[in-house]
Motif scaffolding. Structure first.
Motif, PDB file in Angstrom:
ATOM      1  N   PRO A 111       2.375   8.198 -12.669  1.00 48.71           N
ATOM      2  CA  PRO A 111       1.470   8.229 -11.514  1.00 48.71           C
ATOM      3  C   PRO A 111       0.427   7.118 -11.515  1.00 48.71           C
ATOM      4  N   ASP A 112       0.009   6.655 -12.693  1.00 51.94           N
ATOM      5  CA  ASP A 112      -0.977   5.571 -12.725  1.00 51.94           C
ATOM      6  C   ASP A 112      -0.338   4.184 -12.667  1.00 51.94           C
ATOM      7  N   ASP A 115       1.658   2.737  -8.021  1.00 56.62           N
ATOM      8  CA  ASP A 115       1.046   2.111  -6.843  1.00 56.62           C
ATOM      9  C   ASP A 115       1.325   0.615  -6.755  1.00 56.62           C
ATOM     10  N   LEU A 118       4.721   0.033  -5.197  1.00 55.59           N
ATOM     11  CA  LEU A 118       4.698   0.399  -3.775  1.00 55.59           C
ATOM     12  C   LEU A 118       3.972  -0.665  -2.946  1.00 55.59           C
ATOM     13  N   ARG A 119       2.907  -1.236  -3.494  1.00 52.03           N
ATOM     14  CA  ARG A 119       2.221  -2.332  -2.789  1.00 52.03           C
ATOM     15  C   ARG A 119       3.131  -3.558  -2.693  1.00 52.03           C
ATOM     16  N   TRP A 154       8.011  14.460  -8.320  1.00 57.95           N
ATOM     17  CA  TRP A 154       6.854  14.404  -7.429  1.00 57.95           C
ATOM     18  C   TRP A 154       6.916  15.451  -6.332  1.00 57.95           C
ATOM     19  N   GLU A 158       2.698  14.293  -2.017  1.00 55.35           N
ATOM     20  CA  GLU A 158       1.921  13.401  -2.872  1.00 55.35           C
ATOM     21  C   GLU A 158       2.520  12.000  -2.922  1.00 55.35           C
ATOM     22  N   LEU A 159       3.854  11.905  -3.044  1.00 48.85           N
ATOM     23  CA  LEU A 159       4.462  10.580  -3.032  1.00 48.85           C
ATOM     24  C   LEU A 159       4.332   9.946  -1.650  1.00 48.85           C
ATOM     25  N   ARG A 162       1.071   8.290  -1.381  1.00 42.68           N
ATOM     26  CA  ARG A 162       1.036   7.009  -2.106  1.00 42.68           C
ATOM     27  C   ARG A 162       1.659   5.901  -1.260  1.00 42.68           C
ATOM     28  N   ALA A 165      -0.829   4.967   1.420  1.00 40.80           N
ATOM     29  CA  ALA A 165      -1.934   4.192   0.859  1.00 40.80           C
ATOM     30  C   ALA A 165      -1.529   2.746   0.578  1.00 40.80           C
ATOM     31  N   ALA A 166      -0.229   2.517   0.346  1.00 44.33           N
ATOM     32  CA  ALA A 166       0.274   1.170   0.069  1.00 44.33           C
ATOM     33  C   ALA A 166       0.490   0.353   1.339  1.00 44.33           C
TER      34      ALA A 166
END
Length: 195
Positions: A111-112, A115, A118-119, A154, A158-159, A162, A165-166
């Motif tokens: 999880p950390d 991201d 995904l970005r 996941w 929640e995924l 993410r 957010a990306a």
């Protein structure tokens, strides 16, 4: 491909049929999905009638961080591009791809650490480009031992958060649970168009 679940084949096929432009198979492993996409094709523009031209071969590249997988893929699927690379640093130019497939290839990202990839996916997709990610689904975020390396399952929401957010917009979700196996899920997202 003979071992692929029919539902998975249907999801990837439908996604591929809507693509326009180069495609990246991220974490391609032995290259079977890359080869499938190369043969599958996608839309290549309007024909004046239906709005879509006949299916043509997709320009697809498979990328994997494991040199042995890339060698295996090149040997088994000659004529298709396979490269060594990581999800954290894709070699594709900004806004250059029509699609990115990550079929169970991001399950080993904690999880950390997820991201960043995904970005990168959002960076390389052109506006309107589509991302398809397959993963193990679970009510709570949870790590588990999977083959050689630890993996994560996941919650869909929640995924999806993410991805949003990306810089991606989630368009659809599918889930399935087969007797005796882990629950599966897939998300289709589109690169957000700035207005």
């Amino acid at each position: 491909m003979s071992a692929v679940h029919p539902a998975d084949l249907s999801i990837v096929s439908q996604w591929a049929d809507e693509l326009d432009g180069p495609v990246l198979d991220l974490g391609c492993g032995p290259g079977h999905w890359t080869a499938f996409l190369a043969e599958r094709g996608g839309h290549s523009g309007g024909d004046g009638h239906s709005g879509h031209a006949p299916l043509s071969a997709l320009d697809v590249t498979g990328v994997d961080p494991v040199p042995a997988f890339v060698e295996h893929a090149r040997r088994d699927h000659p004529g298709i591009r396979y490269e060594i690379g990581s999800a954290e640093h894709l070699s594709a130019d900004d806004a250059s791809l029509g699609g990115v497939l990550a079929w169970y290839s991001l399950v080993h990202h904690s999880p950390d650490a997820i991201d960043g990839p995904l970005r990168e996916v959002a960076r390389v997709l052109r506006p309107g480009g589509r991302f398809l990610v397959g993963f193990f689904e679970w009510p709570a975020l949870e790590r588990f031992e999977h083959t050689v390396v630890t993996a994560w399952r996941w919650p869909v929401d929640e995924l999806a958060a993410r991805l949003e957010a990306a810089g991606l917009t989630v368009l659809g979700t599918t889930t399935r649970t087969d007797p005796g196996s882990r629950p599966h899920a897939a998300l289709i997202a589109e690169h957000r168009t700035i207005r």
